[in-house]
Design a protein around this motif. Structure first.
Motif, PDB file in Angstrom:
ATOM      1  N   ALA A 150       0.824  -1.211   0.000  1.00  0.00           N
ATOM      2  CA  ALA A 150       0.000   0.000   0.000  1.00  0.00           C
ATOM      3  C   ALA A 150       0.857   1.258   0.000  1.00  0.00           C
ATOM      4  O   ALA A 150       0.567   2.232  -0.716  1.00  0.00           O
ATOM      5  CB  ALA A 150      -0.933  -0.008   1.221  1.00  0.00           C
ATOM      6  N   VAL A 151       1.917   1.235   0.766  1.00  0.00           N
ATOM      7  CA  VAL A 151       2.807   2.389   0.831  1.00  0.00           C
ATOM      8  C   VAL A 151       3.478   2.611  -0.513  1.00  0.00           C
ATOM      9  O   VAL A 151       3.573   3.750  -1.004  1.00  0.00           O
ATOM     10  CB  VAL A 151       3.847   2.203   1.957  1.00  0.00           C
ATOM     11  CG1 VAL A 151       4.991   3.211   1.808  1.00  0.00           C
ATOM     12  CG2 VAL A 151       3.183   2.328   3.316  1.00  0.00           C
ATOM     13  N   ALA A 152       3.951   1.550  -1.150  1.00  0.00           N
ATOM     14  CA  ALA A 152       4.608   1.679  -2.448  1.00  0.00           C
ATOM     15  C   ALA A 152       3.659   2.252  -3.487  1.00  0.00           C
ATOM     16  O   ALA A 152       4.035   3.086  -4.331  1.00  0.00           O
ATOM     17  CB  ALA A 152       5.167   0.336  -2.894  1.00  0.00           C
ATOM     18  N   ARG A 153       2.402   1.766  -3.469  1.00  0.00           N
ATOM     19  CA  ARG A 153       1.421   2.270  -4.423  1.00  0.00           C
ATOM     20  C   ARG A 153       1.171   3.768  -4.235  1.00  0.00           C
ATOM     21  O   ARG A 153       1.097   4.524  -5.201  1.00  0.00           O
ATOM     22  CB  ARG A 153       0.129   1.475  -4.281  1.00  0.00           C
ATOM     23  CG  ARG A 153      -0.889   1.783  -5.381  1.00  0.00           C
ATOM     24  CD  ARG A 153      -2.171   0.983  -5.186  1.00  0.00           C
ATOM     25  NE  ARG A 153      -1.878  -0.458  -5.228  1.00  0.00           N
ATOM     26  CZ  ARG A 153      -2.072  -1.280  -4.209  1.00  0.00           C
ATOM     27  NH1 ARG A 153      -2.546  -0.795  -3.058  1.00  0.00           N
ATOM     28  NH2 ARG A 153      -1.800  -2.551  -4.312  1.00  0.00           N
ATOM     29  N   ARG A 154       1.046   4.212  -2.963  1.00  0.00           N
ATOM     30  CA  ARG A 154       0.772   5.624  -2.723  1.00  0.00           C
ATOM     31  C   ARG A 154       1.982   6.494  -3.100  1.00  0.00           C
ATOM     32  O   ARG A 154       1.824   7.584  -3.669  1.00  0.00           O
ATOM     33  CB  ARG A 154       0.394   5.864  -1.253  1.00  0.00           C
ATOM     34  CG  ARG A 154       0.119   7.337  -0.923  1.00  0.00           C
ATOM     35  CD  ARG A 154      -0.879   7.981  -1.889  1.00  0.00           C
ATOM     36  NE  ARG A 154      -2.163   7.310  -1.911  1.00  0.00           N
ATOM     37  CZ  ARG A 154      -3.204   7.708  -1.207  1.00  0.00           C
ATOM     38  NH1 ARG A 154      -3.116   8.780  -0.457  1.00  0.00           N
ATOM     39  NH2 ARG A 154      -4.344   7.039  -1.293  1.00  0.00           N
ATOM     40  N   LEU A 159      11.826   7.160  -3.057  1.00  0.00           N
ATOM     41  CA  LEU A 159      11.796   6.893  -1.613  1.00  0.00           C
ATOM     42  C   LEU A 159      11.125   5.564  -1.280  1.00  0.00           C
ATOM     43  O   LEU A 159      10.968   5.244  -0.096  1.00  0.00           O
ATOM     44  CB  LEU A 159      11.047   8.037  -0.890  1.00  0.00           C
ATOM     45  CG  LEU A 159      11.626   9.443  -1.068  1.00  0.00           C
ATOM     46  CD1 LEU A 159      10.770  10.459  -0.311  1.00  0.00           C
ATOM     47  CD2 LEU A 159      13.071   9.498  -0.578  1.00  0.00           C
ATOM     48  N   THR A 160      10.753   4.797  -2.294  1.00  0.00           N
ATOM     49  CA  THR A 160       9.977   3.574  -2.041  1.00  0.00           C
ATOM     50  C   THR A 160      10.765   2.571  -1.209  1.00  0.00           C
ATOM     51  O   THR A 160      10.250   2.029  -0.216  1.00  0.00           O
ATOM     52  CB  THR A 160       9.550   2.933  -3.373  1.00  0.00           C
ATOM     53  OG1 THR A 160       8.733   3.860  -4.100  1.00  0.00           O
ATOM     54  CG2 THR A 160       8.765   1.650  -3.117  1.00  0.00           C
ATOM     55  N   PHE A 161      11.994   2.268  -1.584  1.00  0.00           N
ATOM     56  CA  PHE A 161      12.757   1.235  -0.879  1.00  0.00           C
ATOM     57  C   PHE A 161      12.928   1.589   0.591  1.00  0.00           C
ATOM     58  O   PHE A 161      12.635   0.772   1.486  1.00  0.00           O
ATOM     59  CB  PHE A 161      14.127   1.048  -1.544  1.00  0.00           C
ATOM     60  CG  PHE A 161      14.988   0.050  -0.831  1.00  0.00           C
ATOM     61  CD1 PHE A 161      14.779  -1.313  -1.012  1.00  0.00           C
ATOM     62  CD2 PHE A 161      15.994   0.464   0.036  1.00  0.00           C
ATOM     63  CE1 PHE A 161      15.565  -2.246  -0.339  1.00  0.00           C
ATOM     64  CE2 PHE A 161      16.776  -0.462   0.707  1.00  0.00           C
ATOM     65  CZ  PHE A 161      16.563  -1.828   0.517  1.00  0.00           C
ATOM     66  N   ASN A 162      13.404   2.808   0.861  1.00  0.00           N
ATOM     67  CA  ASN A 162      13.639   3.196   2.267  1.00  0.00           C
ATOM     68  C   ASN A 162      12.336   3.219   3.055  1.00  0.00           C
ATOM     69  O   ASN A 162      12.274   2.783   4.213  1.00  0.00           O
ATOM     70  CB  ASN A 162      14.289   4.564   2.337  1.00  0.00           C
ATOM     71  CG  ASN A 162      15.743   4.553   1.903  1.00  0.00           C
ATOM     72  OD1 ASN A 162      16.351   3.482   1.796  1.00  0.00           O
ATOM     73  ND2 ASN A 162      16.300   5.719   1.635  1.00  0.00           N
ATOM     74  N   THR A 163      11.265   3.731   2.434  1.00  0.00           N
ATOM     75  CA  THR A 163       9.991   3.816   3.145  1.00  0.00           C
ATOM     76  C   THR A 163       9.423   2.435   3.429  1.00  0.00           C
ATOM     77  O   THR A 163       8.884   2.177   4.513  1.00  0.00           O
ATOM     78  CB  THR A 163       8.987   4.656   2.336  1.00  0.00           C
ATOM     79  OG1 THR A 163       9.567   5.909   2.002  1.00  0.00           O
ATOM     80  CG2 THR A 163       7.710   4.878   3.116  1.00  0.00           C
ATOM     81  N   GLU A 164       9.542   1.506   2.451  1.00  0.00           N
ATOM     82  CA  GLU A 164       9.080   0.142   2.690  1.00  0.00           C
ATOM     83  C   GLU A 164       9.841  -0.490   3.849  1.00  0.00           C
ATOM     84  O   GLU A 164       9.262  -1.218   4.667  1.00  0.00           O
ATOM     85  CB  GLU A 164       9.266  -0.700   1.435  1.00  0.00           C
ATOM     86  CG  GLU A 164       8.237  -0.430   0.355  1.00  0.00           C
ATOM     87  CD  GLU A 164       8.421  -1.374  -0.833  1.00  0.00           C
ATOM     88  OE1 GLU A 164       9.572  -1.835  -1.039  1.00  0.00           O
ATOM     89  OE2 GLU A 164       7.445  -1.648  -1.528  1.00  0.00           O
ATOM     90  N   LEU A 165      11.143  -0.214   3.913  1.00  0.00           N
ATOM     91  CA  LEU A 165      11.948  -0.771   4.996  1.00  0.00           C
ATOM     92  C   LEU A 165      11.499  -0.211   6.346  1.00  0.00           C
ATOM     93  O   LEU A 165      11.359  -0.953   7.323  1.00  0.00           O
ATOM     94  CB  LEU A 165      13.424  -0.459   4.753  1.00  0.00           C
ATOM     95  CG  LEU A 165      14.417  -1.025   5.775  1.00  0.00           C
ATOM     96  CD1 LEU A 165      14.289  -2.548   5.862  1.00  0.00           C
ATOM     97  CD2 LEU A 165      15.843  -0.632   5.379  1.00  0.00           C
ATOM     98  N   ILE A 166      11.240   1.118   6.407  1.00  0.00           N
ATOM     99  CA  ILE A 166      10.787   1.735   7.662  1.00  0.00           C
ATOM    100  C   ILE A 166       9.447   1.142   8.077  1.00  0.00           C
ATOM    101  O   ILE A 166       9.241   0.747   9.233  1.00  0.00           O
ATOM    102  CB  ILE A 166      10.678   3.261   7.489  1.00  0.00           C
ATOM    103  CG1 ILE A 166      12.074   3.865   7.295  1.00  0.00           C
ATOM    104  CG2 ILE A 166       9.971   3.903   8.679  1.00  0.00           C
ATOM    105  CD1 ILE A 166      12.045   5.344   6.961  1.00  0.00           C
ATOM    106  N   VAL A 167       8.499   1.059   7.128  1.00  0.00           N
ATOM    107  CA  VAL A 167       7.172   0.521   7.442  1.00  0.00           C
ATOM    108  C   VAL A 167       7.274  -0.931   7.893  1.00  0.00           C
ATOM    109  O   VAL A 167       6.617  -1.359   8.860  1.00  0.00           O
ATOM    110  CB  VAL A 167       6.243   0.669   6.221  1.00  0.00           C
ATOM    111  CG1 VAL A 167       4.946  -0.113   6.428  1.00  0.00           C
ATOM    112  CG2 VAL A 167       5.943   2.128   5.967  1.00  0.00           C
ATOM    113  N   SER A 168       8.077  -1.701   7.202  1.00  0.00           N
ATOM    114  CA  SER A 168       8.211  -3.119   7.534  1.00  0.00           C
ATOM    115  C   SER A 168       8.717  -3.296   8.960  1.00  0.00           C
ATOM    116  O   SER A 168       8.175  -4.091   9.741  1.00  0.00           O
ATOM    117  CB  SER A 168       9.148  -3.800   6.539  1.00  0.00           C
ATOM    118  OG  SER A 168       9.323  -5.163   6.858  1.00  0.00           O
ATOM    119  N   GLU A 169       9.761  -2.561   9.330  1.00  0.00           N
ATOM    120  CA  GLU A 169      10.324  -2.700  10.673  1.00  0.00           C
ATOM    121  C   GLU A 169       9.344  -2.241  11.737  1.00  0.00           C
ATOM    122  O   GLU A 169       9.158  -2.917  12.762  1.00  0.00           O
ATOM    123  CB  GLU A 169      11.623  -1.891  10.770  1.00  0.00           C
ATOM    124  CG  GLU A 169      12.769  -2.455   9.955  1.00  0.00           C
ATOM    125  CD  GLU A 169      13.259  -3.787  10.509  1.00  0.00           C
ATOM    126  OE1 GLU A 169      13.029  -4.064  11.715  1.00  0.00           O
ATOM    127  OE2 GLU A 169      13.852  -4.559   9.737  1.00  0.00           O
TER     128      GLU A 169
END
Length: 883
Positions: free
Chosen positions: A777-781, A790-800
């Motif tokens: 969902a974050v990647a799509r938005r 910023l997708t990779f870093n944001t996905e990592l933050i959300v995942s953790e």
């Protein structure tokens, strides 16, 4: 109130400190004088009889037959300055006059020098007036030998100063009553002298007589421009003293209008009197250099000494009238001595009330309602100056009398310029404002500046002028009049630097501790003002701040320290730092104030322990009793949470009705004094709402109480659509139109609401498979926002963060993205334990998640909510992607 001390024979409880520095708030006896008494005091202060006796011969020596018109031309600059006094007094009827007005217009240092100019002029002239009173007192009694003896004339002068000081001490009403009798006698004899002289000119035809001619009233007939300027210079200062009518403004009925009218009326009456007497004396005695001629150098210091017998005769009624002429000069000097004490004492009194000189000079007699220390102090200073110069050199004393003109031109000119600068924003409002607040006072100030420079650096600087001269390094021989006059003013510069040192240091410290510029915020549009007090009375206590918080929220704070000066400014800086540190912990407003209250209380206890039981003021801390208001606005929800510690409620203007209101907030005690716990209140504010945070100094100025001030502020904020900078200026112009006795802070914030396309929220159950859904969902938005970088870093933050929430908390999980000036990723859960960043060991299975987040996020942190906690991380947007 401070306890009194024994002063001038009074009891220990006879005096008290002035209640406050504002106009009409110093404890003087209000309404004691009417228009007639004010005019009398203004006229008496100029000593018309003595001024003419001592100056008319000098004017004739310079301009000859044009003496009457030159005497009348000197009226012009004085009238122009009188208009400046009238307009400034209407705006602020403070007995400090030039000191107060110049402080408001140009700052405390210039204002202090204006007050010093009044003190210098009055002390210099007091020595001369007292000596003249002694000489004429002996002459009236027939003791001419004593009149020529310096020791006895000095003793008599000291007695006269003591007597007039006592009259001024007892009360302004007694002073006015004495002046009414003395002035009536003086003016009556002057008119009788003028009429008798003119009648004899046209009936008895004395050998020196000349018929009045229009030639006398043509200034262009003066031989040179230098002679004309010198003549006006000699004549202009015989009008000096009318400003006493304004100095007693706080003791006058209708203090905003009557003193100014009395000043102008006094000037006009002096013009008529001087014109009549100068014309009649010249018509009777002529301008010859011998006998009773006005040009006789031996009579230049007292033209009436030879004219009395000639006009009235030396036998029978004429002898009596000639003696009355001597008595007239005596009463003129005595009355002027008394009325000179009035402005000097009240100037010192006002300076003390504003903390520009030691505060003990602001004491007021409980019964007489007159300044005590300042009245007695100026009397003693005048006596000391007279005795000192008499012992040193009679020539220096003579030159010091002439140098008084420099001090007069200095503070009169400063008043004219202060009027123009003080009213500069309203000069175009009407023709009257332009004329009486700008043009006329400005011309008066320029004339006084010219006269000051011409006298100090041309006429008086000539080593042949006056009785003494000095050989100055790098300059050479210089007239004693210039040396004494400029030296006295320069002494004031040294004293000013010493006296205003704490005020200047406190102001510098205060300004350095306040925000130098307001940070740009997505949540609100901002504007602010800080107005320091005009003197040490109020500098150092108020502050405001804007604190960026997580989630695009913003903290707004305003506070008011009770004390003043350096310690108050330092306390303000300490509290401001404490608020910023606590705010960064994302505490709710009520909890932040509770923590700040604990900090203040703990500091006070530590100071008590350091001071010890034997301290004069154990445990004293300016932070005790400080008021503070803290608000947090969230541009995502539009909610504003506030709490206050003894502070005034903020003003809120909503865009729907445009009316300012003061929302009810739970009251809280000032910091450090104890009381019930603080409570927060929450407001829902539509976008475009205006919040005004302010300190009491803004709404409790000298001219209105709190309720009136709040109403004026609401009226000033009614045009809430205007730019915030204009609203700030409007509020200050409305609420602080005059001198500022307490510093004031104003912070305006216009709210904004983030658009729906800037915020994305997902509610997730606490299940492991939701980690993948959150990343998707974050990647799509981010793709919709064009932030694929910023997708990779944001996905990592959300995942953790989601993984930690599932592992360590229970209940639903919320993920929120906010795209503004930065990209903010937040994960909220119902847990109340805060994660801690640490370095994981090589054999640890966990503990690396937050460390990774700290490396890839620009900022991260935790804040607690009523239902749990929120962990957030913030990343900078790619170049050119800021909103």
């Amino acid at each position: 109130m401070e306890s009194g001390v024994k002063v001038f024979g009074g009891a220990a409880s006879a005096v008290r400190l002035a209640p406050g520095p504002g106009a009409g708030r110093k404890g003087l006896k209000t309404g004691a004088l009417g228009l007639f008494s004010s005019v009398v005091i203004g006229l008496a202060s100029t000593a018309p009889a003595y001024s003419l006796a001592a100056t008319l011969g000098l004017i004739v020596a310079g301009v000859g037959l044009q003496a009457p018109i030159v005497t009348m031309l000197a009226f012009i600059p004085m009238l122009l300055i009188a208009y400046a006094y009238r307009e400034l007094n209407a705006g602020n009827a403070d007995c400090g006059t030039t000191f107060t007005w110049a402080t408001r217009a140009f700052g405390p240092r210039v204002g202090w020098m204006g007050g010093w100019g009044i003190i210098v002029a009055d002390i210099l002239v007091m020595a001369n007036l007292a000596e003249i009173a002694g000489i004429y007192g002996f002459r009236l009694l027939g003791y001419d030998a004593l009149a020529a003896n310096r020791v006895w004339t000095t003793v008599a002068g000291v007695i006269w100063i003591a007597v007039t000081t006592a009259i001024c001490y007892v009360g302004i009403e007694l002073s006015a009553a004495v002046q009414r009798w003395l002035l009536c006698l003086e003016v009556g004899v002057l008119i009788l002298f003028a009429v008798t002289a003119l009648v004899k000119v046209y009936t008895s035809h004395p050998p020196t007589a000349m018929h009045v001619s229009t030639f006398w009233f043509d200034p262009f007939q003066v031989t040179s421009a230098r002679a004309l300027t010198s003549g006006i210079l000699a004549a202009v200062f015989i009008y000096w003293g009318w400003d006493t009518a304004v100095t007693v403004n706080e003791e006058t009925a209708d203090s905003a209008h009557i003193p100014g009218r009395a000043a102008v009326i006094s000037i006009v009456l002096l013009l008529v009197t001087y014109g009549l007497v100068a014309t009649s004396a010249q018509a009777f005695a002529g301008v010859g250099r011998s006998g009773i001629g006005l040009g006789n150098a031996s009579h230049s210091g007292d033209v009436f000494s030879g004219l009395g017998d000639a006009v009235f005769g030396s036998h029978g009624p004429g002898l009596f009238l000639s003696r009355m002429l001597v008595l007239m000069v005596l009463t003129s000097a005595v009355s002027s001595t008394q009325t000179t004490i009035l402005p000097m004492a009240r100037t010192v009194f006002s300076m003390a009330a504003h903390k520009a000189v030691p505060s003990r000079f602001a004491r007021v007699h409980r019964r007489f309602l007159t300044p005590t220390w300042s009245t007695v102090g100026v009397g003693l200073a005048s006596i000391g100056f007279l005795v000192l110069l008499t012992l040193l050199s009679h020539n220096v004393l003579a030159d010091s009398i002439e140098s008084v003109g420099l001090a007069i031109a200095f503070y009169y000119g400063l008043t004219g310029f202060a009027c123009v600068w003080y009213y500069r924003r309203v000069l175009t409002r009407s023709v009257r404002d332009f004329l009486f607040k700008g043009l006329l006072p400005g011309l008066g100030g320029l004339m006084m500046l010219f006269l000051f420079c011409y006298a100090a650096f041309d006429v008086y600087a000539d080593p042949r002028y006056g009785a003494t001269s000095f050989d100055l390094p790098l300059i050479g021989p210089t007239g004693g009049v210039t040396v004494v006059g400029l030296g006295a003013l320069l002494l004031g510069v040294v004293l000013m630097l010493v006296v205003t040192r704490e005020h200047s240091a406190a102001l510098r410290l205060q300004r350095s501790l306040l925000p130098q510029s307001l940070p740009r915020q997505a949540a609100v549009e901002l504007a602010s003002r800080y107005v320091p007090a005009d003197s040490g009375t109020g500098v150092g206590g108020d502050w405001f701040d804007v604190i960026p918080l997580s989630g695009t929220r913003v903290g707004l704070v305003v506070g008011d320290v009770i004390g003043h000066g350096l310690r108050a400014a330092a306390t303000m800086g300490r509290l401001r730092t404490g608020v910023r540190v606590l705010a960064r912990l994302d505490l709710a407003p009520d909890e932040l104030l509770s923590r700040l209250d604990d900090l203040v209380g703990q500091t006070a206890k530590e100071r008590t322990a350091v001071d010890g039981a034997g301290s004069a003021r154990p445990g004293e801390d300016e932070a005790l009793g400080v008021t503070c208001l803290y608000a947090v606005y969230d541009p995502v929800s539009g909610r504003c949470s506030m709490a206050r510690a003894g502070h005034s409620r903020p003003a809120v203007v909503t865009p729907h009705n445009g009316a300012a209101s003061y929302p009810e907030l739970p009251p809280g005690p000032p910091l450090g004094v104890g009381g019930p716990p603080y409570q927060s209140a929450e407001l829902q504010l539509p976008p475009g709402s205006l919040i005004a945070l302010f300190t009491d100094g803004l709404v409790q100025a000298a001219n209105h109480d709190l309720d009136v001030g709040l109403g004026l502020l609401a009226r000033a904020l009614a045009q809430h659509q205007q730019p915030l900078e204009e609203l700030c200026d409007r509020a200050l112009a409305t609420l602080l139109p005059g001198p500022v006795d307490d510093d004031a802070a104003l912070l305006l914030a216009r709210t904004r609401l983030l658009g729906e396309d800037q915020v994305a929220v997902w509610e997730l159950p606490a299940e492991p498979e939701m980690v993948g859904h959150a990343r998707t969902a974050v990647a799509r938005r981010l793709a919709d926002w064009g932030l694929e970088e910023l997708t990779f870093n944001t996905e990592l933050i959300v995942s953790e963060l989601v993984t930690n929430a599932i592992r360590h908390a229970t209940g639903p999980i919320q993920v929120r993205l906010i795209r503004d000036q930065t990209l903010i990723c937040e994960v909220s859960d119902t847990g109340h334990t805060s994660p801690h960043l640490r370095h994981a060991a090589n054999d640890d299975e966990g503990g690396r998640g937050l460390f990774i987040i700290a490396q890839i996020a620009d900022q991260w942190g935790t804040r607690y909510t009523p239902t749990g906690k929120t962990i957030w991380g913030e990343q900078a947007l790619p170049s050119g992607e800021g909103s």
